[in-house]
Design a protein around this motif. Structure first.
Motif, PDB file in Angstrom:
ATOM      1  N   GLY A  13       0.785  -1.225   0.000  1.00 25.32           N
ATOM      2  CA  GLY A  13       0.000   0.000   0.000  1.00 25.32           C
ATOM      3  C   GLY A  13       0.819   1.278   0.000  1.00 25.32           C
ATOM      4  N   GLN A  14       2.131   1.147   0.078  1.00 18.79           N
ATOM      5  CA  GLN A  14       3.017   2.310   0.065  1.00 18.79           C
ATOM      6  C   GLN A  14       3.233   2.802  -1.364  1.00 18.79           C
ATOM      7  OE1 GLN A  14       4.327   3.752   2.998  1.00 18.79           O
ATOM      8  NE2 GLN A  14       2.786   2.367   3.840  1.00 18.79           N
ATOM      9  N   ASN A  15       3.727   4.006  -1.505  1.00 17.44           N
ATOM     10  CA  ASN A  15       4.079   4.606  -2.792  1.00 17.44           C
ATOM     11  C   ASN A  15       2.901   4.680  -3.752  1.00 17.44           C
ATOM     12  OD1 ASN A  15       6.892   4.976  -2.106  1.00 17.44           O
ATOM     13  ND2 ASN A  15       7.075   2.755  -2.305  1.00 17.44           N
ATOM     14  N   ALA A  16       1.732   5.043  -3.234  1.00 16.47           N
ATOM     15  CA  ALA A  16       0.558   5.213  -4.088  1.00 16.47           C
ATOM     16  C   ALA A  16       0.798   6.356  -5.076  1.00 16.47           C
ATOM     17  CB  ALA A  16      -0.678   5.484  -3.248  1.00 16.47           C
ATOM     18  N   ARG A  17       0.334   6.154  -6.301  1.00 15.63           N
ATOM     19  CA  ARG A  17       0.522   7.156  -7.357  1.00 15.63           C
ATOM     20  C   ARG A  17      -0.734   7.215  -8.214  1.00 15.63           C
ATOM     21  NH1 ARG A  17       2.177   7.193 -12.666  1.00 15.63           N
ATOM     22  NH2 ARG A  17       2.494   4.947 -12.715  1.00 15.63           N
ATOM     23  N   VAL A  18      -1.199   8.429  -8.499  1.00 12.42           N
ATOM     24  CA  VAL A  18      -2.360   8.611  -9.372  1.00 12.42           C
ATOM     25  C   VAL A  18      -1.913   8.381 -10.814  1.00 12.42           C
ATOM     26  CG1 VAL A  18      -4.072  10.250 -10.241  1.00 12.42           C
ATOM     27  CG2 VAL A  18      -3.468  10.246  -7.815  1.00 12.42           C
ATOM     28  N   VAL A  19      -2.549   7.426 -11.480  1.00 16.95           N
ATOM     29  CA  VAL A  19      -2.263   7.137 -12.887  1.00 16.95           C
ATOM     30  C   VAL A  19      -3.192   7.952 -13.781  1.00 16.95           C
ATOM     31  CG1 VAL A  19      -2.273   5.340 -14.659  1.00 16.95           C
ATOM     32  CG2 VAL A  19      -1.435   4.817 -12.366  1.00 16.95           C
ATOM     33  N   SER A  20      -4.466   8.035 -13.395  1.00 14.15           N
ATOM     34  CA  SER A  20      -5.458   8.763 -14.192  1.00 14.15           C
ATOM     35  C   SER A  20      -6.593   9.195 -13.278  1.00 14.15           C
ATOM     36  CB  SER A  20      -5.973   7.852 -15.315  1.00 14.15           C
ATOM     37  OG  SER A  20      -6.834   8.546 -16.183  1.00 14.15           O
ATOM     38  N   ARG A  21      -7.342  10.193 -13.707  1.00  7.47           N
ATOM     39  CA  ARG A  21      -8.491  10.647 -12.923  1.00  7.47           C
ATOM     40  C   ARG A  21      -9.637  10.992 -13.857  1.00  7.47           C
ATOM     41  NH1 ARG A  21      -6.065  15.230  -9.637  1.00  7.47           N
ATOM     42  NH2 ARG A  21      -4.228  14.053 -10.094  1.00  7.47           N
ATOM     43  N   ARG A  22     -10.847  10.905 -13.309  1.00  3.16           N
ATOM     44  CA  ARG A  22     -12.056  11.255 -14.049  1.00  3.16           C
ATOM     45  C   ARG A  22     -12.935  12.093 -13.136  1.00  3.16           C
ATOM     46  NH1 ARG A  22     -11.808   9.335 -18.358  1.00  3.16           N
ATOM     47  NH2 ARG A  22     -12.943   7.959 -19.646  1.00  3.16           N
ATOM     48  N   GLY A  23     -13.683  12.984 -13.727  1.00  8.94           N
ATOM     49  CA  GLY A  23     -14.596  13.830 -12.971  1.00  8.94           C
ATOM     50  C   GLY A  23     -15.750  14.273 -13.856  1.00  8.94           C
ATOM     51  N   GLY A  24     -16.573  15.166 -13.343  1.00 12.16           N
ATOM     52  CA  GLY A  24     -17.683  15.692 -14.121  1.00 12.16           C
ATOM     53  C   GLY A  24     -18.698  14.640 -14.528  1.00 12.16           C
ATOM     54  N   GLY A  25     -18.942  13.678 -13.660  1.00 10.38           N
ATOM     55  CA  GLY A  25     -19.898  12.619 -13.966  1.00 10.38           C
ATOM     56  C   GLY A  25     -19.278  11.399 -14.618  1.00 10.38           C
ATOM     57  N   ALA A  26     -17.999  11.467 -14.980  1.00  8.98           N
ATOM     58  CA  ALA A  26     -17.298  10.310 -15.563  1.00  8.98           C
ATOM     59  C   ALA A  26     -16.578   9.563 -14.452  1.00  8.98           C
ATOM     60  CB  ALA A  26     -16.305  10.763 -16.622  1.00  8.98           C
ATOM     61  N   ARG A  27     -16.504   8.246 -14.587  1.00 11.15           N
ATOM     62  CA  ARG A  27     -15.816   7.468 -13.549  1.00 11.15           C
ATOM     63  C   ARG A  27     -15.255   6.185 -14.118  1.00 11.15           C
ATOM     64  NH1 ARG A  27     -18.651   3.315 -10.837  1.00 11.15           N
ATOM     65  NH2 ARG A  27     -20.750   2.976 -11.581  1.00 11.15           N
TER      66      ARG A  27
END
Length: 75
Positions: A13-27
């Motif tokens: 669980g260490q070194n978490a990194r965001v690869v991609s994100r969605r918003g505005g009703g997208a998921r």
């Protein structure tokens, strides 16, 4: 309509990194993610609301976050 994140992390669980994100009703789908054999891409379902509910399949490069549609068809 919050934001949804696709993360990678070490097995502990260490070194978490965001690869991609969605918003505005997208998921991203909460189930059914699949790693590529080489470990550089993740295939997953995406969903959005644009007058009606849509879902599709994308491949996401874990290094750049670039998305590529795996099909033009939406459900």
């Amino acid at each position: 309509t919050g934001e949804f994140y696709l993360l990678t992390a070490d097995v502990n669980g260490q070194n978490a990194r965001v690869v991609s994100r969605r918003g505005g009703g997208a998921r991203f789908s909460l189930t059914g993610l699949s790693w590529s054999p080489g470990g550089n891409h993740i295939a997953c379902a995406i969903m959005s609301w644009e007058g009606r509910f849509h879902s599709g399949l994308v491949e996401i490069d874990i290094n750049s976050g670039a998305e590529r549609k795996l099909t033009e068809h939406t459900w």
